[in-house]
Design a protein around this motif. Sequence first.
Motif, mmCIF file in Angstrom:
data_model
loop_
_atom_site.group_PDB
_atom_site.id
_atom_site.type_symbol
_atom_site.label_atom_id
_atom_site.label_comp_id
_atom_site.label_asym_id
_atom_site.label_seq_id
_atom_site.Cartn_x
_atom_site.Cartn_y
_atom_site.Cartn_z
ATOM 1 N N PHE A 225 0.876 -1.387 -0.075
ATOM 2 C CA PHE A 225 -0.010 0.141 -0.053
ATOM 3 C C PHE A 225 0.699 1.199 0.039
ATOM 4 C CE2 PHE A 225 -3.538 -2.585 1.231
ATOM 5 C CZ PHE A 225 -4.787 -1.723 0.488
ATOM 6 N N ILE A 226 2.011 1.226 0.995
ATOM 7 C CA ILE A 226 2.918 2.442 0.983
ATOM 8 C C ILE A 226 3.440 2.544 -0.429
ATOM 9 C CG2 ILE A 226 4.875 3.633 2.256
ATOM 10 C CD1 ILE A 226 3.721 2.105 4.718
ATOM 11 N N ALA A 227 4.022 1.686 -1.181
ATOM 12 C CA ALA A 227 4.423 1.687 -2.321
ATOM 13 C C ALA A 227 3.549 2.298 -3.358
ATOM 14 C CB ALA A 227 5.196 0.386 -2.815
ATOM 15 N N LEU A 228 2.254 1.998 -3.290
ATOM 16 C CA LEU A 228 1.445 2.781 -4.334
ATOM 17 C C LEU A 228 1.184 4.149 -3.840
ATOM 18 C CD1 LEU A 228 -1.134 -0.591 -4.840
ATOM 19 C CD2 LEU A 228 1.195 0.115 -6.153
ATOM 20 N N GLY A 229 1.143 4.450 -2.598
ATOM 21 C CA GLY A 229 0.942 5.613 -2.314
ATOM 22 C C GLY A 229 2.067 6.686 -2.505
ATOM 23 N N GLU A 230 3.383 6.291 -2.601
ATOM 24 C CA GLU A 230 4.476 7.183 -2.849
ATOM 25 C C GLU A 230 5.024 7.058 -4.067
ATOM 26 O OE1 GLU A 230 6.401 6.479 1.756
ATOM 27 O OE2 GLU A 230 7.164 5.526 0.057
ATOM 28 N N THR A 231 5.029 6.091 -5.125
ATOM 29 C CA THR A 231 5.505 5.909 -6.302
ATOM 30 C C THR A 231 4.810 6.712 -7.169
ATOM 31 O OG1 THR A 231 5.838 3.507 -5.785
ATOM 32 C CG2 THR A 231 6.137 4.490 -8.368
ATOM 33 N N PRO A 232 5.648 7.822 -7.757
ATOM 34 C CA PRO A 232 5.053 8.864 -8.836
ATOM 35 C C PRO A 232 4.675 8.244 -10.391
ATOM 36 C CG PRO A 232 7.384 8.998 -8.882
ATOM 37 C CD PRO A 232 7.011 8.069 -7.937
ATOM 38 N N GLY A 233 3.725 8.698 -10.620
ATOM 39 C CA GLY A 233 3.309 8.512 -12.050
ATOM 40 C C GLY A 233 2.606 7.182 -12.368
ATOM 41 N N ILE A 234 1.902 6.659 -11.361
ATOM 42 C CA ILE A 234 0.983 5.460 -11.526
ATOM 43 C C ILE A 234 -0.437 5.740 -11.405
ATOM 44 C CG2 ILE A 234 2.911 4.053 -10.811
ATOM 45 C CD1 ILE A 234 1.586 3.635 -7.966
ATOM 46 N N GLU A 235 -1.141 6.852 -11.421
ATOM 47 C CA GLU A 235 -2.169 7.245 -11.329
ATOM 48 C C GLU A 235 -3.065 6.373 -12.565
ATOM 49 O OE1 GLU A 235 0.102 10.269 -9.373
ATOM 50 O OE2 GLU A 235 0.060 9.552 -11.464
ATOM 51 N N GLY A 236 -4.232 6.191 -11.968
ATOM 52 C CA GLY A 236 -5.439 5.421 -12.918
ATOM 53 C C GLY A 236 -4.981 3.866 -13.037
ATOM 54 N N ARG A 237 -4.031 3.400 -12.367
ATOM 55 C CA ARG A 237 -3.657 1.710 -12.541
ATOM 56 C C ARG A 237 -4.494 1.155 -11.339
ATOM 57 N NH1 ARG A 237 0.907 1.920 -15.749
ATOM 58 N NH2 ARG A 237 0.522 -0.387 -16.176
ATOM 59 N N ASP A 238 -4.930 -0.003 -11.929
ATOM 60 C CA ASP A 238 -5.434 -1.071 -10.935
ATOM 61 C C ASP A 238 -4.159 -1.942 -10.694
ATOM 62 O OD1 ASP A 238 -7.848 -0.078 -11.225
ATOM 63 O OD2 ASP A 238 -8.593 -1.999 -12.246
ATOM 64 N N ILE A 239 -3.734 -2.253 -9.536
ATOM 65 C CA ILE A 239 -2.361 -2.922 -9.551
ATOM 66 C C ILE A 239 -2.554 -3.973 -8.166
ATOM 67 C CG2 ILE A 239 -0.031 -2.563 -8.710
ATOM 68 C CD1 ILE A 239 -0.217 0.378 -9.619
ATOM 69 N N ASN A 240 -2.131 -5.192 -8.462
ATOM 70 C CA ASN A 240 -2.352 -6.339 -7.583
ATOM 71 C C ASN A 240 -1.333 -6.116 -6.493
ATOM 72 O OD1 ASN A 240 -4.169 -7.742 -9.114
ATOM 73 N ND2 ASN A 240 -3.011 -8.896 -10.285
ATOM 74 N N ILE A 241 -1.518 -6.514 -5.312
ATOM 75 C CA ILE A 241 -0.388 -6.814 -4.567
ATOM 76 C C ILE A 241 -0.410 -8.399 -3.851
ATOM 77 C CG2 ILE A 241 0.503 -6.179 -2.028
ATOM 78 C CD1 ILE A 241 -1.142 -3.659 -2.165
ATOM 79 N N ALA A 242 0.336 -8.926 -4.757
ATOM 80 C CA ALA A 242 0.352 -10.486 -4.722
ATOM 81 C C ALA A 242 1.663 -11.210 -4.627
ATOM 82 C CB ALA A 242 -0.613 -11.080 -6.007
ATOM 83 N N THR A 243 1.711 -12.406 -3.980
ATOM 84 C CA THR A 243 3.212 -13.110 -3.968
ATOM 85 C C THR A 243 3.451 -13.919 -5.374
ATOM 86 O OG1 THR A 243 2.237 -15.243 -3.138
ATOM 87 C CG2 THR A 243 2.649 -13.548 -1.590
ATOM 88 N N GLY A 244 2.389 -14.040 -6.110
ATOM 89 C CA GLY A 244 2.630 -14.883 -7.524
ATOM 90 C C GLY A 244 2.793 -16.345 -7.172
ATOM 91 N N THR A 245 2.307 -16.819 -6.002
ATOM 92 C CA THR A 245 2.039 -18.226 -5.886
ATOM 93 C C THR A 245 0.729 -18.627 -5.273
ATOM 94 O OG1 THR A 245 3.020 -17.959 -3.379
ATOM 95 C CG2 THR A 245 4.607 -18.185 -5.300
ATOM 96 N N GLU A 246 0.413 -19.823 -5.165
ATOM 97 C CA GLU A 246 -0.835 -20.300 -4.629
ATOM 98 C C GLU A 246 -0.774 -21.586 -3.940
ATOM 99 O OE1 GLU A 246 -3.770 -21.948 -7.383
ATOM 100 O OE2 GLU A 246 -1.978 -22.152 -8.973
#
Length: 323
Positions: A225-246
Motif C-alpha cells: 500500500f505504501i509503495a502505491l501511495g508514494e510511487t509517482p506516475g502510476i495514477e489510474g492503474r489497478d495494481i495487484n499486491i500478490a506473491t505470485g504463488t498459490e
Amino acid sequence: MVDNKTVVVTGADGFIGSHLTEALLARGYNVRALAQYNSFNNWGWLEEVAPRPGLEVVCGDVRDPDFCLDLCRGADTIYHLAALIAIPYSYVAPESYVDTNIKGTVNMCRAARHNGVRRIVVTSTSEVYGTARYVPIDEAHPRQPQSPYSATKISADAMAQSFYLTYDLPVVTARPFNTYGPRQSARAIIPTIITQIATGHDKIKLGDLTPTRDFNFVADTAAGFIALGETPGIEGRDINIATGTEVSMREVFETIVRLMGREVDEVLDPQRLRPKNSEVNRLCGDNRLITSLTDWRPTHTLEQGLQKTIEWICRPENLVKYK
C-alpha cells in the motif's frame, strides 16, 4: 523517512488498516486514522496502536459525505480501506455493502477531489476476479461477481476509475490478494484453524479445503500500500499486491498443524461452505506490474508468516479476544 506529511487511513481500526497505520507512522507520516463511530468509544485494533506521536484517531463513518469532506482536509494522501468485507454476511445483508463499499468510496473520492489531495489509494480485493480463468491472474483478468461483497467491490473500483477519467482525480486502485497475520478476524481460515487448535480442540471445524489462495503476510501487504501511495506516475492503474504463488486451504491447514505440534482431525462444517456458484476455487496473483512499477517485493514466506501469526494469536491476552 517522510517529514510531517498528513495521510488519512480509513478502516484504520481494522486488520490491514491498523498495520498500515503503524507502518506509516514508522515512516514519519502524521496519520489521521478513521475508526468507525460506535457508542462504546472503541477504536478496534487501533486500541493496540494508540496513543502514539503523529497519530490522530477520528471516529466517524464513510457513509456520510459531509464527514468525509472534513476528514480529508489538509491531507496529502488518502488510503481508503474502510469496507464491509465478510462474504457470508453479504449474502444476507447486501444493501449494507452497497452503502458502505460503493457509496463510501464515492464519498471518499469526492472528498479527495474537493480537498485537492496528491493521491487516493482505493482498496479493491482479489475477490473481484472470481475463480481464476487463467493463472497467474493479472489486472486484465475478467471481473466475476461471485458474491454480493465482490459485486460491490467491482462497482467501487469502477466508481474510483470514473473519478480518474472524469475529474483527473489521482487514484490508484490497490488489489491485495489474501492477507493474513496478527489481528485478522476469526471469520478467516487461518485464525479459525489456529484458535481452535490453541483452545484444545481435537476436531477442527472447517469448510472446503480444496480452493487455492495467494496468501500475503500483512506486513508485506501494508508495504505494498505504501509503495502505491508514494510511487509517482502510476495514477489510474489497478495494481495487484500478490506473491505470485498459490497454496490450497488443505496445505495451509497441514502447515499450521505441523507448526503448532498437535495431532488433530478436520471436520467439515456445512455452515462454513459458500453457496456452490459463489465459491472462488482458485486465486493466484500476477505481481509483475507492482514489481515493475515500484521497489515492493514480498519478504515473508508462508511458513514465516504463519509462525508469526501463531505466536501472536496464542498469547493469552490475544487468544481471549477470539470467540
